[in-house]
Design a protein around this motif. Sequence first.
Motif, short mmCIF file in Angstrom:
data_model
loop_
_atom_site.label_atom_id
_atom_site.label_comp_id
_atom_site.label_asym_id
_atom_site.label_seq_id
_atom_site.Cartn_x
_atom_site.Cartn_y
_atom_site.Cartn_z
N ALA A 144 0.76 -1.25 -0.13
CA ALA A 144 -0.08 0.02 -0.02
C ALA A 144 0.78 1.19 -0.09
CB ALA A 144 -0.84 0.01 1.03
N ASP B 43 -3.76 5.62 -0.67
CA ASP B 43 -4.17 6.46 0.48
C ASP B 43 -4.28 5.78 1.71
OD1 ASP B 43 -4.70 8.75 -1.53
OD2 ASP B 43 -6.73 7.45 -2.05
N PHE B 44 -3.77 4.37 1.75
CA PHE B 44 -3.82 3.53 2.93
C PHE B 44 -2.36 3.68 3.64
CE2 PHE B 44 -7.26 2.25 0.04
CZ PHE B 44 -8.28 2.31 0.83
N GLN B 45 -2.53 3.13 4.95
CA GLN B 45 -1.51 2.97 5.85
C GLN B 45 -0.33 2.20 5.08
OE1 GLN B 45 -0.40 4.69 8.48
NE2 GLN B 45 1.28 3.48 9.07
N ALA C 221 -0.67 -1.98 5.11
CA ALA C 221 -2.10 -2.39 4.65
C ALA C 221 -2.98 -3.01 5.91
CB ALA C 221 -2.12 -3.32 3.45
N SER C 222 -2.53 -2.53 7.20
CA SER C 222 -3.22 -2.96 8.21
C SER C 222 -3.09 -4.52 8.70
CB SER C 222 -4.70 -2.62 8.26
OG SER C 222 -5.58 -3.22 7.41
N ASN D 202 -8.83 -3.24 3.69
CA ASN D 202 -8.90 -2.56 2.33
C ASN D 202 -8.32 -3.30 1.09
OD1 ASN D 202 -5.85 -1.95 1.85
ND2 ASN D 202 -6.15 -0.73 3.64
N THR E 70 -4.96 -4.98 1.78
CA THR E 70 -4.92 -5.88 2.85
C THR E 70 -5.24 -7.29 2.08
OG1 THR E 70 -5.97 -4.31 4.18
CG2 THR E 70 -5.71 -6.40 5.11
N ASP F 170 -13.18 -2.45 5.21
CA ASP F 170 -13.03 -1.18 5.39
C ASP F 170 -14.22 -0.88 4.49
OD1 ASP F 170 -13.04 1.66 4.74
OD2 ASP F 170 -10.68 1.49 5.11
N THR G 28 -14.32 1.07 1.11
CA THR G 28 -14.01 0.37 -0.11
C THR G 28 -14.59 -0.92 -0.45
OG1 THR G 28 -12.34 -0.68 1.32
CG2 THR G 28 -11.55 1.32 0.29
#
Length: 532
Positions: A78, A82-84, A87-88, A116, A119, A147, A150
């Motif tokens: 990621a 726009d994601f951390q 990817a969590s 997301n 992920t 999420d 998404t």
Amino acid sequence: MTQLRSTLDTSSPEYREAVEAMSGKIAEIQDEHAKAVAGGGPEKVERHRERGKLTARERIELLVDEDSPFLELCPLAAWGSDFQVGASMVTGIGVVEGVECMIIANDPTVAGGTSNPWTLKKSFRAHEIIEQNRLPVICLVESGGADLRTQKEVFIPGGKMFRELTRASAAGIPTISLVFGNSTAGGAYIPGMSDHVVMVKERSKVFLGGPPLVKMATGEDSDDESLGGAEMHARTSGLADHLAEDEPDALRIGRNVIRRLNWKKRGPAPRAEVAPPRHDPEELLGVVPSDLKVPFDPREVIARVVDGSDFDEFKPLYGNSLVTGWAELHGYPIGVLANARGVLFSEESQKATQFIQLANQSDTPLLFLHNTTGYMVGKEYEQGGIIKHGAMMINAVSNSTVPHLSVLMGASYGAGHYGMCGRAYDPRFLFAWPSAKSAVMGPAQLAGVISIVSRAAAEAKGKPFDEDSDEAMRAMVEQQVESESLPMFLSGLLYDDGVIDPRDTREVLGMCLSAIHNAPVAGAERFGVFRM
């Protein structure tokens, strides 16, 4: 013995420049890794700990055997989105009770551990590794499910996550879920489809629909515990096989589950006594020139990676821009293919094809060390059969069934990326050095091709060619291709399994080879038709 001699001059200005350039790139990668480790940030991590909970990485540290390494995979997933970063989710291979396992841990400090699109991609890659290498999987679950922002990208493909768990179980690969918090909606199927489930008293919450959703759907009033609490699942529904007092207890139980699996590897064992390389792996910092147009001898890399720096080269006098040969790495036999001067000619392609066939006859895994600009072009080479010879090499790589490992050290451009077992050719593991670049061709070459085509189109229409616009276009394209060929960008897209410090190459590959040998190692019985 066929020990490689090193001619690397560690006192030269070129070496020092290469070390400085590589060290700078490593620092950049470490900064991005730190973002993944930081999770949702100090405030959310502190709030998580105030609830008496461990972070995803702390759970992994308590789960794996003491002082054993953990090979984290796809930590930059990621990146650039726009994601951390990360990817969590944390994924990687760790040793639990002496058994190599794939560990998949939700990071609840990042958007509640929800999934997301990145992920999902990271999870799918982990399951590919599980299936190919026959690795038991341990899921450390704490996730709010998808999420919802998404959902259009997550819901439909997300079902594959549950399918892969059941397929692993059907293949005799153990699946274990340790549930530490919420596992709601689709996430409830992670423990629901696992062979072994551990839940934490007063912490685990597993339900298809939480109290608000149940109220909306049925009008029923319920609370978390009666609807999906750990004790309810342990005593009433039977979903929980073990009820843990707290998180450390859950991890202890998880280790016991692994200990009782009676797990055995199906691949051949490594040599008992292993000699380290005779040349210092620290010197790998300065092997790759700061300018990738400058060639380097991959034997300098091989000498610092393989056991005893012992390398039996195959066809050393033929097709010498590709180095091929036999070695051992942490006691495991391997065949090595390494680009020496970038370009692949017909001779190199035919040499590689024969070498890959030999490796399949002897059930020997293959290691591809990339630094190629692709197959040679031009009238002489086209007439000489470069297409059919390059196709022979790609055919051999495609149909080879021994495990493949790939490391991108420098350039990996064009069809040379394919012939050297790039991501699309399913190497068991693929890593990149911070110096690596991968694209259809080099930035300047690509921009130049577009310029030539545009000039020819203008001439064909009898229109004047705008030199100023062409110069601006070339600069823009070069910048775009340069940024899109860098390892952080490609790693963010999960086109590799991680960007690694060159000095760690031997240990990373050793861990991968050990994991690979959980499954049988067998060569191909047949290949496609080779055009001669």
